[in-house]
Design a protein around this motif. Sequence first.
Motif, PDB file in Angstrom:
ATOM      1  N   GLU A  46     -18.748  20.945  -3.152  1.00 15.42           N
ATOM      2  CA  GLU A  46     -19.703  21.180  -4.227  1.00 15.42           C
ATOM      3  C   GLU A  46     -19.675  22.624  -4.687  1.00 15.42           C
ATOM      4  N   TYR A  47     -18.478  23.192  -4.550  1.00 15.31           N
ATOM      5  CA  TYR A  47     -18.356  24.571  -5.019  1.00 15.31           C
ATOM      6  C   TYR A  47     -17.031  24.701  -5.734  1.00 15.31           C
ATOM      7  N   TRP A  48     -17.190  25.267  -6.985  1.00 13.42           N
ATOM      8  CA  TRP A  48     -15.973  25.468  -7.775  1.00 13.42           C
ATOM      9  C   TRP A  48     -15.828  26.896  -8.271  1.00 13.42           C
ATOM     10  N   GLY A  49     -16.492  27.764  -7.561  1.00 11.77           N
ATOM     11  CA  GLY A  49     -16.457  29.164  -7.965  1.00 11.77           C
ATOM     12  C   GLY A  49     -15.369  29.937  -7.246  1.00 11.77           C
ATOM     13  N   LEU A  50     -15.567  31.252  -7.147  1.00 10.99           N
ATOM     14  CA  LEU A  50     -14.601  32.191  -6.567  1.00 10.99           C
ATOM     15  C   LEU A  50     -14.685  32.117  -5.033  1.00 10.99           C
ATOM     16  N   VAL A  51     -13.490  32.075  -4.417  1.00 11.64           N
ATOM     17  CA  VAL A  51     -13.384  32.086  -2.929  1.00 11.64           C
ATOM     18  C   VAL A  51     -12.465  33.239  -2.527  1.00 11.64           C
ATOM     19  N   GLN A  52     -12.879  34.008  -1.511  1.00 18.44           N
ATOM     20  CA  GLN A  52     -12.044  35.116  -1.042  1.00 18.44           C
ATOM     21  C   GLN A  52     -12.112  35.221   0.513  1.00 18.44           C
ATOM     22  N   TRP A  53     -11.053  35.932   1.035  1.00 16.27           N
ATOM     23  CA  TRP A  53     -10.980  36.159   2.502  1.00 16.27           C
ATOM     24  C   TRP A  53     -11.155  37.643   2.787  1.00 16.27           C
ATOM     25  N   THR A  54     -11.820  37.896   3.950  1.00 15.48           N
ATOM     26  CA  THR A  54     -11.976  39.293   4.383  1.00 15.48           C
ATOM     27  C   THR A  54     -11.292  39.474   5.735  1.00 15.48           C
ATOM     28  N   LYS A  55     -10.776  40.683   5.988  1.00 11.42           N
ATOM     29  CA  LYS A  55     -10.125  41.041   7.258  1.00 11.42           C
ATOM     30  C   LYS A  55     -10.864  42.226   7.835  1.00 11.42           C
ATOM     31  N   ASP A  56     -11.529  41.931   8.956  1.00 13.20           N
ATOM     32  CA  ASP A  56     -12.379  42.961   9.576  1.00 13.20           C
ATOM     33  C   ASP A  56     -13.344  43.538   8.536  1.00 13.20           C
ATOM     34  N   GLY A  57     -13.900  42.632   7.572  1.00 11.36           N
ATOM     35  CA  GLY A  57     -14.890  43.045   6.569  1.00 11.36           C
ATOM     36  C   GLY A  57     -14.292  43.551   5.272  1.00 11.36           C
ATOM     37  N   ILE A  74      -3.235  32.548  -0.232  1.00 11.52           N
ATOM     38  CA  ILE A  74      -4.200  31.458  -0.092  1.00 11.52           C
ATOM     39  C   ILE A  74      -3.552  30.219  -0.667  1.00 11.52           C
ATOM     40  N   SER A  75      -3.683  29.158   0.089  1.00 10.97           N
ATOM     41  CA  SER A  75      -2.997  27.938  -0.327  1.00 10.97           C
ATOM     42  C   SER A  75      -3.965  26.779  -0.179  1.00 10.97           C
ATOM     43  N   GLY A  76      -3.683  25.729  -0.889  1.00 15.97           N
ATOM     44  CA  GLY A  76      -4.481  24.525  -0.818  1.00 15.97           C
ATOM     45  C   GLY A  76      -4.950  24.069  -2.205  1.00 15.97           C
ATOM     46  N   ASN A  77      -5.514  22.854  -2.299  1.00 15.51           N
ATOM     47  CA  ASN A  77      -6.008  22.278  -3.564  1.00 15.51           C
ATOM     48  C   ASN A  77      -7.381  22.863  -3.835  1.00 15.51           C
ATOM     49  N   ALA A  78      -7.399  23.750  -4.826  1.00 14.57           N
ATOM     50  CA  ALA A  78      -8.657  24.405  -5.144  1.00 14.57           C
ATOM     51  C   ALA A  78      -9.672  23.418  -5.709  1.00 14.57           C
ATOM     52  N   SER A  80     -10.204  20.450  -4.854  1.00 18.80           N
ATOM     53  CA  SER A  80     -10.874  19.744  -3.755  1.00 18.80           C
ATOM     54  C   SER A  80     -11.554  20.712  -2.796  1.00 18.80           C
ATOM     55  N   GLY A  81     -11.494  22.004  -3.109  1.00 25.11           N
ATOM     56  CA  GLY A  81     -12.207  23.021  -2.330  1.00 25.11           C
ATOM     57  C   GLY A  81     -11.419  23.552  -1.138  1.00 25.11           C
ATOM     58  N   GLN A  82     -10.056  23.381  -1.123  1.00 24.39           N
ATOM     59  CA  GLN A  82      -9.235  23.824   0.010  1.00 24.39           C
ATOM     60  C   GLN A  82      -8.734  25.221  -0.261  1.00 24.39           C
ATOM     61  N   HIS A  83      -9.057  26.177   0.601  1.00 23.37           N
ATOM     62  CA  HIS A  83      -8.683  27.584   0.401  1.00 23.37           C
ATOM     63  C   HIS A  83      -8.205  28.174   1.750  1.00 23.37           C
ATOM     64  N   ASP A  84      -7.026  27.772   2.241  1.00 22.49           N
ATOM     65  CA  ASP A  84      -6.501  28.236   3.536  1.00 22.49           C
ATOM     66  C   ASP A  84      -5.761  29.565   3.380  1.00 22.49           C
ATOM     67  N   LEU A  85      -5.877  30.426   4.438  1.00 24.29           N
ATOM     68  CA  LEU A  85      -5.201  31.724   4.433  1.00 24.29           C
ATOM     69  C   LEU A  85      -3.972  31.631   5.330  1.00 24.29           C
ATOM     70  N   TYR A  86      -2.778  32.033   4.778  1.00 22.57           N
ATOM     71  CA  TYR A  86      -1.518  32.039   5.511  1.00 22.57           C
ATOM     72  C   TYR A  86      -1.022  33.470   5.682  1.00 22.57           C
ATOM     73  N   ILE A  87      -0.448  33.706   6.932  1.00 27.00           N
ATOM     74  CA  ILE A  87       0.167  35.013   7.207  1.00 27.00           C
ATOM     75  C   ILE A  87       1.540  34.729   7.813  1.00 27.00           C
ATOM     76  N   ARG A  88       2.564  35.338   7.182  1.00 22.42           N
ATOM     77  CA  ARG A  88       3.915  35.138   7.690  1.00 22.42           C
ATOM     78  C   ARG A  88       4.800  36.284   7.221  1.00 22.42           C
ATOM     79  N   PRO A  89       5.527  36.831   8.220  1.00 25.07           N
ATOM     80  CA  PRO A  89       5.452  36.665   9.681  1.00 25.07           C
ATOM     81  C   PRO A  89       4.304  37.486  10.246  1.00 25.07           C
ATOM     82  N   VAL A  90       3.792  37.011  11.332  1.00 26.43           N
ATOM     83  CA  VAL A  90       2.659  37.699  11.959  1.00 26.43           C
ATOM     84  C   VAL A  90       3.171  38.964  12.641  1.00 26.43           C
ATOM     85  N   GLU A  91       2.441  40.000  12.398  1.00 25.34           N
ATOM     86  CA  GLU A  91       2.744  41.270  13.042  1.00 25.34           C
ATOM     87  C   GLU A  91       1.535  41.715  13.850  1.00 25.34           C
TER      88      GLU A  91
END
Length: 697
Positions: A46-57, A74-78, A80-91
């Motif tokens: 029930e949300y179609w607005g802006l989505v963001q991720w924070t790292k240590d704030g 950020i990946s996923g079907n927006a 449907s509300g999917q907003h996954d965060l991907y990191i590659r390669p992890v350091e």
Amino acid sequence: MLVPALLVLLFCLRGHAGLSPHFLQQPDDLVALLGDEARLPCALGEYWGLVQWTKDGLALGGERDLPGWSRYWISGNAASGQHDLYIRPVELEDQASYECQATQAGLRSRPAQLHVLVPPEAPQVLGGPFVSLVAGVPANLTCRSRGDARPTPELLWFRDGIRLDGTTFHQPLLKEGTTGSVESILSLTPSSHDDGATLVCRARSQALPSGKDTAITLSLQYPPVVTLSAEPQTVLEGEKVTFLCQATAQPPVTGYRWAKGGSPVLGARGPMLEVVADASFLTEPVSCEVSNAVGSANRSTALDVQFGPVLQARPEPMSVDIGEDASFSCAWRGNPLPRVTWTRSGDAQVLGSGPTLRLPSVGPEDAGDYVCRAEPGLSGLGGGAAEARLTVNAPPIVTALHSAPAFLRGPARLQCLVFASPAPDAVVWSWDEGFLAAGSQGRFLVETFPAPEGRGGQGPALISVLHISGTQESDFSRGFNCSARNRLGEGGTQVSLGRRDLLPTVRVVAGVAAAAMTLLMLIIGVTLCCWRHGKVPPAEELSVFGTGPTGSSEHSLLLNTLPQGPIVHTDHSDLVLDEEGALETKDPTNGYYKVRGVSVSLSLGEGPGGGLFLPPPSPLGPPGTPTFYDFNAHLGMVPPCRLYRARAGYLTTPHPRAFTSYIKPTSIGPPDLDPRTLPFPYAAFPTPSHPRLQTHV
């Protein structure tokens, strides 16, 4: 400030209009391996607005490709509300706390911690890959991890796939206080068997569960490992044996040394030794010592030498009181173990076997010598016997010894033999009126001295002698007691004094005296015979006491044919010797008859075999009794010289027949002799006094 206010207003209006925005999925803590890909999920409803991720704030941005963060998106079907965060390669810098925020709805997810794991690198073993150690010397092997592995790796030691214990973990601190590499120390004492062994150090962590290994190879220096053998191992005494000493060593062997029973075998230097076996090899093993630059080692072995019994400990003499127990022990050495038996000396009955003989409650009959005997071994050599004496302490045993009979008023000696253990306090002689243990008392004297040899096991023997000077009648009728006492009791015996008859001795003395007188008279007679022989006229025939009316000469004797007789001394008082040496006689009738008497001369003769003889005087007749002797045995003998002659008409021979015509015979029987009187080779009887002549001429 305007945008948040609008979002709140919009939310309130939508709340009144329908469902409000909410999280369908929030991110969780995540562990990611360095270099791998990390995904933090986030889903809104029930949300179609802006989505963001924070790292240590810190906000990463509202665009899906997150400009400025090349490894983030950020990946996923927006819709449907999917907003996954991907990191590659992890350091490592990606390790942080992440949140998913719906800014227009004022929603924030719970924080999700991303952990970045760094797998360990292969560890390093100090001194590898070939580590040189000395066998028998404790050593430490160090394994150290390298790199910034997260988490800190675990270091493990393995040998042939088996984990080893005895490790110590150590993590040194850096100057800034942070931890650096870690170390694991393995402590061990290697042996020669560890030479060429492979050890593995493994670094293992959560980032790399299988871990990484580093292998090393041990190179051991060790003293010789010795193997000693004997051929043959079982041997008879006197046979030859060969010892072989084999050794492995790193570095190589430098020398050999042989010893027997701890004493060096001179001249033995190599790996082989030949000897002749004897019994000592059973208890004195042979050892071989081998040396190299690292050290030395030795091995020893004892031979199974078979030999006959050898006496090691002799039985000791025992002295026990009567009724107590006694025991003897002896030790024999042999291989195989010899059979030991016990017997009494001079008796073949076996009393026991084994090294110890026990005799319960001994008595005097148990005293004596006991023999410990061992049979010869398989080789037929060795064996033998050893004796020990058992002395039973008991009251003295007193035995009477033979004592020679004694003469009345002469010396006497009584003896007794005393066996006693312990030795008696004293040996005492006692009789009716007194006793004596030593020294003298009146007619009595006591001497005590050791016997030449005692009876086996009954203690030393003593001989006690009672001397009596001047025996009396009472000494022969009473008993003398010989007694002895020691601490265990008293013993004694009675000794009697035997009497010796004086008569045989007197007879012997008288016979000796008579023989001496006879010999003297024979010597004198022979001298006279030879002196007169030159002056004697030819013999003539004389008539003895005249002839009968018929002129017959039945009573005449030829003097030269008369038998030779022994020396005879007649005790006629009517015979006198004139000054010229001729025998003159008085008229026995004092003139009543005109008869000339018979002159009897001393005549000498030889006995059979040419020896002079003289009958001994009889000891039975009273003094002055003439001797009666039977001359019949000598009537046929011819005298060697003319000793018979007639003078003044008298017969000069002492032959008894010359007197038979006028001596009246008397009936005199044999004397009454004591039955104890010894027989004599002759008999003597009293002769009556000379009667007057009853014949007229």
